[in-house]
Design an enzyme around this catalytic site. Structure first.
Site, PDB file in Angstrom:
ATOM      1  N   CYS A   1       2.517   6.373 -16.387  1.00 13.54           N
ATOM      2  CA  CYS A   1       2.193   6.576 -14.983  1.00 13.54           C
ATOM      3  C   CYS A   1       1.286   5.453 -14.498  1.00 13.54           C
ATOM      4  CB  CYS A   1       1.511   7.925 -14.773  1.00 13.54           C
ATOM      5  SG  CYS A   1      -0.096   8.029 -15.588  1.00 13.54           S
TER       6      CYS A   1
ATOM      7  N   CYS B   1      -1.880   4.892 -16.367  1.00 15.45           N
ATOM      8  CA  CYS B   1      -1.720   4.046 -17.551  1.00 15.45           C
ATOM      9  C   CYS B   1      -1.831   2.570 -17.160  1.00 15.45           C
ATOM     10  CB  CYS B   1      -0.362   4.294 -18.207  1.00 15.45           C
ATOM     11  SG  CYS B   1      -0.072   5.987 -18.724  1.00 15.45           S
TER      12      CYS B   1
ATOM     13  N   ASP C   1      24.405 -15.394   8.228  1.00 19.98           N
ATOM     14  CA  ASP C   1      25.404 -16.359   7.789  1.00 19.98           C
ATOM     15  C   ASP C   1      26.793 -15.742   8.014  1.00 19.98           C
ATOM     16  OD1 ASP C   1      26.485 -18.640   6.281  1.00 19.98           O
ATOM     17  OD2 ASP C   1      26.967 -17.119   4.796  1.00 19.98           O
TER      18      ASP C   1
END
Length: 598
Positions: free
Chosen positions: A12, A15, A433
Site C-alpha cells: 500500500c 509501504c 494529426d
C-alpha cells in the site's frame, strides 16, 4: 550515482511512504522515489558517503526485501514476472482450497448438530484441532505478511501488512489460547462461538486475492509495453568485410553494418550506406504510404522494409533508439506521480498508525461497555483493523495512471508524464494529426480521372506490386486479368510494363517527367487541383501519352466526426460554446484541417 532497486513486500501507499522516508533519512541520499505498481525504488546518492548494500540493509530492517535491479532485456523481465505470477497464483489457489476446507468443517459441525446427527466433526476437540491444522498451512503460505508487518511495526513504521498480521495473529492466538484453557479446565462449552480461525484464514486469503487482481491489472499494461518491444527482432544479420554474421540485438554496436531484407523490421536507428528500401513507418509516424529510402537516408527502429534490400550503419545504441525511447516514455508515464498521488502518499503514511490507535481505542471502549467481555471487544477491534486496510487509497491512483498510460499507448496515444493527466482539464487547444488519427490508414481511390478504357491493363500491372497505392488500385473494382509481357518495378517512382508492345508507365510525377512525357493544360490543371485537395496522385501513361490521373487518399474513420463533435459538446457543457468560439472543421476526403480554440 543513480540506483534502481527491486522492492519486495510493498502492499500500500504506507509501504511506499515507509521505504521512501527510510531511504531519504540515510546520509548521502539526495533523492528517492518509490513506485508501488512496478515495485521499484529510484535513488540518487553520494557514492563517497553511502553504498547500495547499506541502503538495502536499511530497507530490510523495516521489513521489506530489496535487491539491485538487473538490466535484463524486456523479454527476460517478462519471463521473470510470469514466473513470479505463477508462484503467487499457486499460493493463492492453495490458500483458497484450504480456506474452503476450513469453512466446510465449521459449517458441517453446525449442520450436524442442528440435525442431531453424530459425526466425528461434531466433537468440538476434533473439530477445533482440524481447524488449527488447516489454518497453520495458510499462515505458512502467507508468511510474508507477518514478516513484513511485524518488522515494520517494531520499527514504528506500520503498514498494511502490519494490519493484516495483527488481525490474523490476534485472532489465531486468542483462539488457540481459549482452546488450550478449555481443555485444561475441562470446560469445552466455553469453546462455542469463542474461536474465529476461519476469520484469520479469510483475512490472509482475501488480501492475497486483492494483490493477485492488482498484479493482473498491472500486467495488462506491461503487455502493452511488451507489444512495443516485440517489434524489435531478437537477432540481426550484420556484414563484416565480405562475410555475414547473425548476432543478438543486444550485441549490436555503433557503426555495425546491418543487412535488411524485404519484409524485415529495422532493428535500430541508422543511415543507409548501400541499396534502397520502401519503408512502412506507420508504427512511428502513422503514415501508411511507405517512404522510399536510399543511400544517406535515415532509417528508424521498429519500422518495416516492405520492398528493397539495403545495408545501414548503426548510429545509436539499442537503449537510445527511437522505439526504445517510446517504450521508456510509456514506462515513465505509468510510474511517475501526479501531485494528488503525492498527497495520497502523505495521508497513507499516517493512516495505518492512526487505524491501530483507533482499533486499540475500540477494544478499550467495548471492554468498558460490555463490562469486560473480552470476546466481543476483541472481535470489534480486529474488525476495525481488517476493514481499514488502505488498499483503495494506495492503489487506486497509481493503478489508474498506469492502466491509462498503457491503454493510451495501445491506441497510439503517448502520454509524456502522469502529471499531464491531472492537467488535461485545462486544455484549451487540440491539434489532431490526420493519418491514423482522423483517418483509417487505409488507401482508397477517390477519383479515377480520364478514360477507363485501359483500366483492366492498369489493375493487372498493379497486381504485380505490393505497394499500398497499388493495392488501392487493385481493390478499385473487379477486372479482367491481362497478360503482362514485361514488368519492371522502379523504386521511388513506380513501374513500367509492356502489353502487346504497348508501353505503360504507372507512378508519380517524377516518373512522368523523367520519361519526358508531355502534360497538356487540362491534365496540368487537374494535377494542381487534386494537389490542393491533398490527394496522392498516381499518373498513367500509354505509349508516352498521359491518359489517367488516379487520386488516392486515406479514408476518414467512422467515429472521427462523432469524436470531434463530442469534444465540442464537452467544452460547451463546461461553459464554452465552440460553435461561437472560432471552431471550424473542414472534413473532406483526404484533407482534414481542424483549427481554432477547443
Amino acid at each position: 550515482m543513480k540506483l534502481k532497486l527491486d522492492i519486495k513486500g510493498m502492499m500500500c501507499s504506507a509501504c511506499v511512504s515507509a521505504v521512501k522516508n527510510t531511504v531519504l533519512k540515510i546520509k548521502g541520499v539526495s533523492f528517492c522515489d518509490v513506485s508501488l505498481i512496478t515495485n521499484n525504488a529510484f535513488i540518487e546518492y553520494d557514492k563517497d558517503k553511502i553504498t547500495p548494500d547499506l541502503i538495502i540493509k536499511e530497507i530490510e530492517k523495516i521489513g521489506y526485501g530489496a535487491e539491485i535491479h538487473q538490466n535484463l532485456n524486456f523479454k527476460k523481465e517478462q519471463e521473470k514476472r510470469i514466473l513470479e505470477n505463477q508462484k503467487s497464483k499457486h499460493k493463492l489457489i492453495s490458500s483458497i482450497i484450504l480456506l474452503c476446507a476450513l469453512i466446510l468443517i465449521v459449517i458441517s459441525k453446525m449442520v450436524f448438530e442442528k440435525l442431531n446427527i453424530y459425526c466425528f466433526l461434531t466433537n468440538i476437540i476434533i473439530n477445533t484441532s482440524l481447524q488449527i491444522a488447516i489454518l497453520l498451512p495458510i499462515i505458512v503460505i502467507n508468511i510474508n505478511y507477518f514478516i513484513s508487518g511485524f518488522k515494520s511495526l517494531l520499527k514504528l513504521k506500520p503498514n498494511m501488512n502490519s494490519l493484516v498480521a495483527l488481525g490474523s495473529t490476534i485472532t489465531t492466538i486468542y483462539g488457540i489460547t481459549i482452546f488450550v484453557i478449555s481443555i485444561a479446565t475441562n470446560n469445552l462449552e466455553y469453546l462455542k462461538n469463542k474461536i474465529y480461525f476461519e476469520s484469520s484464514a479469510m483475512i490472509l486469503t482475501f488480501v492475497s486475492i486483492g494483490k493477485y487482481i492488482e498484479h493482473k491489472a498491472t500486467n495488462k499494461t506491461n503487455d502493452v509495453i511488451s507489444k512495443l518491444v516485440s517489434m524489435i527482432p531478437d537477432f540481426v544479420t550484420i556484414k563484416e568485410k565480405n562475410n555475414t554474421k547473425i548476432i543478438s540485438i543486444d550485441d549490436l554496436k555503433i557503426n555495425d553494418k546491418v543487412i535488411v531484407k524485404p519484409g524485415e523490421i529495422i532493428p535500430n536507428d541508422g543511415i543507409i550506406i548501400e541499396g534502397y528500401g520502401e519503408i512502412n513507418e506507420s508504427t512511428i509516424t502513422g503514415e501508411s504510404i511507405p517512404e522510399f529510402k536510399k543511400i544517406n537516408d535515415e532509417v528508424t527502429s521498429g519500422t518495416l522494409n516492405e520492398n528493397g534490400f539495403f545495408i545501414f550503419k548503426v548510429t545509436k545504441l539499442k537503449e537510445d533508439n527511437t522505439l526504445n525511447k517510446i517504450i521508456k516514455l510509456v514506462e515513465d508515464a505509468s510510474t511517475s506521480k501526479i501531485p494528488i498521488a503525492k498527497t495520497v502518499d502523505k495521508i497513507a503514511g499516517i493512516f495505518v498508525p492512526f487505524i491501530i490507535i483507533i482499533s486499540i481505542s475500540v477494544f478499550l471502549i467495548w471492554m468498558l461497555i460490555s463490562q469486560g467481555n473480552l470476546d466481543k471487544s476483541l472481535n470489534f477491534a480486529i474488525s476495525t483493523l481488517v476493514i481499514s486496510c488502505p488498499c483503495a487509497l494506495g492503489l487506486a491512483t497509481p493503478l489508474t495512471i498506469m492502466i491509462g498510460a498503457g491503454k493510451g499507448a495501445e491506441n497510439g496515444i503517448l502520454i509524456k508524464s502522469s502529471e499531464v493527466i491531472e492537467k488535461i482539464n485545462k486544455i484549451d487547444t487540440i491539434i489532431l494529426d490526420k493519418t491514423g488519427t482522423i483517418t483509417k490508414g487505409e488507401m482508397k481511390i477517390q477519383n479515377f480521372y480520364g478514360s477507363q478504357k485501359y483500366i483492366n491493363e492498369i489493375i493487372s500491372i498493379e497486381k504485380l506490386t505490393n505497394h499500398p497505392l497499388g493495392k488501392a488500385i487493385v481493390n478499385y473494382k473487379k477486372s479482367k486479368d491481362i497478360k503482362i509481357d514485361k514488368f519492371e518495378y522502379l523504386p521511388g517512382l513506380g513501374s513500367v510494363a509492356f502489353i502487346k508492345k504497348n508501353k505503360f508507365l504507372i507512378g508519380n510525377l517524377k516518373l512522368i517527367k523523367k520519361n519526358k512525357i508531355t502534360i497538356n493544360e487540362e491534365f496540368n490543371n487537374k494535377i494542381e487541383e487534386f494537389d490542393k485537395k491533398g490527394f496522392t496522385q498516381v499518373l498513367v501513361s500509354r505509349n508516352n501519352e498521359l491518359i489517367n490521373i488516379i487520386c488516392i487518399s486515406d479514408e476518414i474513420r467512422n467515429d472521427s466526426i462523432e469524436s470531434i463533435n463530442s469534444l465540442k459538446e464537452f467544452k460547451k457543457d463546461n461553459g464554452v460554446d465552440l460553435s461561437k468560439d472560432a471552431m471550424t472543421c473542414f472534413i473532406k476526403m483526404g484533407n482534414i484541417q481542424i483549427f481554432g480554440s477547443l
